[in-house]
Design a protein around this motif. Structure first.
Motif, PDB file in Angstrom:
ATOM      1  N   PHE A  70      43.180  11.173 -25.869  1.00 37.94           N
ATOM      2  CA  PHE A  70      41.940  11.370 -25.300  1.00 37.94           C
ATOM      3  C   PHE A  70      41.808  10.876 -24.053  1.00 37.94           C
ATOM      4  N   LYS A  71      41.004  11.573 -23.183  1.00 35.86           N
ATOM      5  CA  LYS A  71      40.955  11.298 -21.717  1.00 35.86           C
ATOM      6  C   LYS A  71      39.582  10.799 -21.455  1.00 35.86           C
ATOM      7  N   ILE A  72      39.216   9.834 -20.578  1.00 36.55           N
ATOM      8  CA  ILE A  72      37.978   9.294 -20.442  1.00 36.55           C
ATOM      9  C   ILE A  72      37.593   9.119 -18.960  1.00 36.55           C
ATOM     10  N   MET A  73      36.342   9.914 -18.596  1.00 39.08           N
ATOM     11  CA  MET A  73      35.707   9.914 -17.448  1.00 39.08           C
ATOM     12  C   MET A  73      34.466   8.740 -17.520  1.00 39.08           C
ATOM     13  N   GLY A  74      34.695   7.774 -16.815  1.00 36.38           N
ATOM     14  CA  GLY A  74      33.554   6.638 -16.675  1.00 36.38           C
ATOM     15  C   GLY A  74      33.246   6.303 -15.407  1.00 36.38           C
ATOM     16  N   GLU A  75      31.817   6.051 -15.561  1.00 33.69           N
ATOM     17  CA  GLU A  75      31.290   5.555 -13.918  1.00 33.69           C
ATOM     18  C   GLU A  75      31.958   4.712 -13.274  1.00 33.69           C
ATOM     19  N   GLU A  76      32.451   3.637 -13.852  1.00 35.02           N
ATOM     20  CA  GLU A  76      32.959   2.473 -13.391  1.00 35.02           C
ATOM     21  C   GLU A  76      34.101   2.622 -12.877  1.00 35.02           C
ATOM     22  N   GLY A  77      35.187   3.619 -13.135  1.00 41.43           N
ATOM     23  CA  GLY A  77      36.257   3.932 -12.698  1.00 41.43           C
ATOM     24  C   GLY A  77      37.538   3.313 -13.448  1.00 41.43           C
ATOM     25  N   PHE A  78      37.316   2.860 -14.693  1.00 39.83           N
ATOM     26  CA  PHE A  78      38.298   2.305 -15.544  1.00 39.83           C
ATOM     27  C   PHE A  78      39.202   3.331 -16.382  1.00 39.83           C
ATOM     28  N   GLY A  79      38.549   4.583 -16.524  1.00 34.99           N
ATOM     29  CA  GLY A  79      39.140   5.536 -17.210  1.00 34.99           C
ATOM     30  C   GLY A  79      40.315   6.238 -16.590  1.00 34.99           C
ATOM     31  N   ASP A  80      40.410   7.496 -16.803  1.00 34.86           N
ATOM     32  CA  ASP A  80      41.435   8.360 -16.282  1.00 34.86           C
ATOM     33  C   ASP A  80      41.152   9.162 -15.278  1.00 34.86           C
ATOM     34  N   ARG A  81      41.905   9.693 -14.525  1.00 33.63           N
ATOM     35  CA  ARG A  81      41.755  10.611 -13.152  1.00 33.63           C
ATOM     36  C   ARG A  81      41.425  11.971 -13.709  1.00 33.63           C
ATOM     37  N   ILE A  82      40.220  12.460 -13.721  1.00 34.06           N
ATOM     38  CA  ILE A  82      39.944  13.918 -14.533  1.00 34.06           C
ATOM     39  C   ILE A  82      40.151  14.879 -13.362  1.00 34.06           C
ATOM     40  N   VAL A  83      40.830  15.810 -13.152  1.00 34.93           N
ATOM     41  CA  VAL A  83      41.011  16.862 -12.544  1.00 34.93           C
ATOM     42  C   VAL A  83      40.763  18.288 -13.023  1.00 34.93           C
ATOM     43  N   SER A  84      40.600  18.265 -14.285  1.00 36.26           N
ATOM     44  CA  SER A  84      40.467  19.567 -15.266  1.00 36.26           C
ATOM     45  C   SER A  84      39.963  19.367 -16.435  1.00 36.26           C
ATOM     46  N   LEU A  85      39.306  20.169 -17.131  1.00 32.20           N
ATOM     47  CA  LEU A  85      38.569  19.880 -18.598  1.00 32.20           C
ATOM     48  C   LEU A  85      39.390  20.215 -19.524  1.00 32.20           C
ATOM     49  N   ASP A  86      40.545  20.505 -19.363  1.00 25.16           N
ATOM     50  CA  ASP A  86      41.713  20.699 -20.556  1.00 25.16           C
ATOM     51  C   ASP A  86      41.511  19.343 -21.357  1.00 25.16           C
ATOM     52  N   GLY A  87      41.459  19.858 -22.660  1.00 26.53           N
ATOM     53  CA  GLY A  87      41.938  18.822 -23.557  1.00 26.53           C
ATOM     54  C   GLY A  87      40.603  18.138 -24.107  1.00 26.53           C
ATOM     55  N   VAL A  88      40.582  16.967 -24.553  1.00 26.40           N
ATOM     56  CA  VAL A  88      39.321  16.249 -25.133  1.00 26.40           C
ATOM     57  C   VAL A  88      39.039  15.133 -24.114  1.00 26.40           C
ATOM     58  N   GLU A 111      22.987  27.456 -11.614  1.00 24.47           N
ATOM     59  CA  GLU A 111      24.409  27.595 -11.664  1.00 24.47           C
ATOM     60  C   GLU A 111      24.598  26.527 -13.026  1.00 24.47           C
ATOM     61  N   PRO A 112      25.624  26.820 -13.774  1.00 19.85           N
ATOM     62  CA  PRO A 112      26.121  25.795 -14.920  1.00 19.85           C
ATOM     63  C   PRO A 112      26.387  24.498 -14.137  1.00 19.85           C
ATOM     64  N   LEU A 113      25.986  23.518 -14.873  1.00 16.62           N
ATOM     65  CA  LEU A 113      26.333  22.383 -14.343  1.00 16.62           C
ATOM     66  C   LEU A 113      27.753  22.067 -14.403  1.00 16.62           C
ATOM     67  N   SER A 114      28.353  21.037 -13.236  1.00 16.95           N
ATOM     68  CA  SER A 114      29.810  21.033 -13.159  1.00 16.95           C
ATOM     69  C   SER A 114      29.987  19.620 -13.935  1.00 16.95           C
ATOM     70  N   LEU A 115      31.026  19.685 -14.649  1.00 17.98           N
ATOM     71  CA  LEU A 115      31.410  18.369 -15.413  1.00 17.98           C
ATOM     72  C   LEU A 115      32.577  17.440 -14.722  1.00 17.98           C
ATOM     73  N   LEU A 116      32.893  18.060 -13.455  1.00 20.45           N
ATOM     74  CA  LEU A 116      33.977  17.298 -12.581  1.00 20.45           C
ATOM     75  C   LEU A 116      33.570  16.815 -11.322  1.00 20.45           C
ATOM     76  N   ASN A 117      32.165  17.410 -10.826  1.00 21.10           N
ATOM     77  CA  ASN A 117      31.741  17.049  -9.656  1.00 21.10           C
ATOM     78  C   ASN A 117      30.401  16.535  -9.637  1.00 21.10           C
ATOM     79  N   PRO A 118      29.718  15.903  -8.784  1.00 15.33           N
ATOM     80  CA  PRO A 118      28.284  15.562  -8.612  1.00 15.33           C
ATOM     81  C   PRO A 118      27.486  17.106  -8.557  1.00 15.33           C
ATOM     82  N   SER A 119      26.147  17.012  -8.965  1.00 19.73           N
ATOM     83  CA  SER A 119      25.511  18.111  -9.093  1.00 19.73           C
ATOM     84  C   SER A 119      23.841  17.647  -8.928  1.00 19.73           C
ATOM     85  N   SER A 120      23.160  18.829  -8.377  1.00 21.75           N
ATOM     86  CA  SER A 120      21.710  18.639  -8.793  1.00 21.75           C
ATOM     87  C   SER A 120      21.239  19.253 -10.001  1.00 21.75           C
ATOM     88  N   LEU A 121      20.376  18.582 -10.462  1.00 25.27           N
ATOM     89  CA  LEU A 121      19.845  19.136 -11.941  1.00 25.27           C
ATOM     90  C   LEU A 121      18.475  19.646 -12.048  1.00 25.27           C
TER      91      LEU A 121
END
Length: 267
Positions: A64-82, A235-245
């Motif tokens: 499992f990969k983790i995207m966390g605000e404080e940066g202790f998770g993984d470097r996420i460059v794609s949405l592949d996997g969990v 447009e659909p919300l990005s799960l990789l980059n900041p976005s308006s909402l």
């Protein structure tokens, strides 16, 4: 095959345990730092909470990969996997100053598809959760489909800092909108505001910039009860980059998009 029921149960236990750890820390002295600016705060409790989740998730499944605000998770460059998308304390300023109105936001996506969303209002002990396709809930109460509300009768979540003349495009868009709606509210925690849209406490929510960990769980809650979500251009919300909402019930969402954001050229 991934057993999402088991994962959801494990995630619920972790979130509730993390919430108790945060409540137990309230009388401790906080170590407060700033990030992007003087109002963008992070504490030792934010960091400790993120590390707590990372340990639990990796123990459950190392893949499992983790995207966390404080940066202790993984470097996420794609949405592949969990991918687990985590904000350990959304509303850190509220946490520091008020000791309330902050939340844990946790979402799980598989190859870009939402599988689980949790928002836990720690001090209110309100646990919002969703497995897409199986209903959205506040604690044990299933949330109803959002009621149809016109913009004139709507209360929307909106941070007043966006409605300032020095932010010209924001001011030109949002000032007329504020004059149309019945009222506006700002709670200082995007996850809570998104949960409020899902429950009908707010009819919509609009902001010029958030990160995926702010909205990944709330997006799933709102869509499960018939609401709409996108960036301000539709447009659909990005799960990789900041976005308006922009989120809301169908009528509120459509009226804002068609009458106020039709020519919006921002991000």
């Amino acid at each position: 095959m991934t057993n999402w029921i088991n994962i959801a149960q494990a995630a619920k236990e972790w979130v509730l345990e993390a919430g108790q750890r945060i409540r137990d820390s309230l009388n401790e002295e906080l170590l407060i730092e700033t990030k992007s600016d003087a109002n963008d705060l992070v504490t030792n409790i934010d960091k400790d909470t993120e590390k707590f989740f990372i340990e639990k998730i990796k123990q459950y499944n190392l893949e499992f990969k983790i995207m966390g605000e404080e940066g202790f998770g993984d470097r996420i460059v794609s949405l592949d996997g969990v991918i687990w998308i985590l904000d350990p304390i959304d509303g850190t300023m509220n946490f520091v100053h008020q000791k309330r109105n902050f939340a844990i936001s946790l979402a799980v996506y598989e190859n870009g598809e939402g599988r689980l969303g949790i928002i836990y209002d720690v001090m209110a002990d309100d646990f919002y959760h969703v497995i897409p396709g199986s209903g959205a809930f506040l604690n044990d109460i299933r949330l109803n489909t959002l009621k149809d509300v016109t913009l004139e009768k709507a209360i929307i979540g909106l941070n007043a800092t966006w409605i300032t003349p020095n932010k010209r495009i924001d001011y030109q868009i949002l000032s007329p909108l504020v004059k149309t709606v019945r009222g506006t509210r700002s709670y200082g925690a995007a996850a809570i505001e998104l949960a409020y849209v899902a429950t009908g406490r707010l009819d919509g929510y609009i902001t010029m910039r958030l990160n995926p960990w702010d909205y990944a769980a709330g997006k799933l809650l709102i869509e499960e009860v018939g609401g709409k979500t996108s960036n301000l251009k539709g447009e659909p919300l990005s799960l990789l980059n900041p976005s308006s909402l922009l989120v809301g019930g169908p009528t509120v969402y459509d009226e804002i998009r068609e009458n106020y954001l039709k020519d919006y050229q921002g991000k």
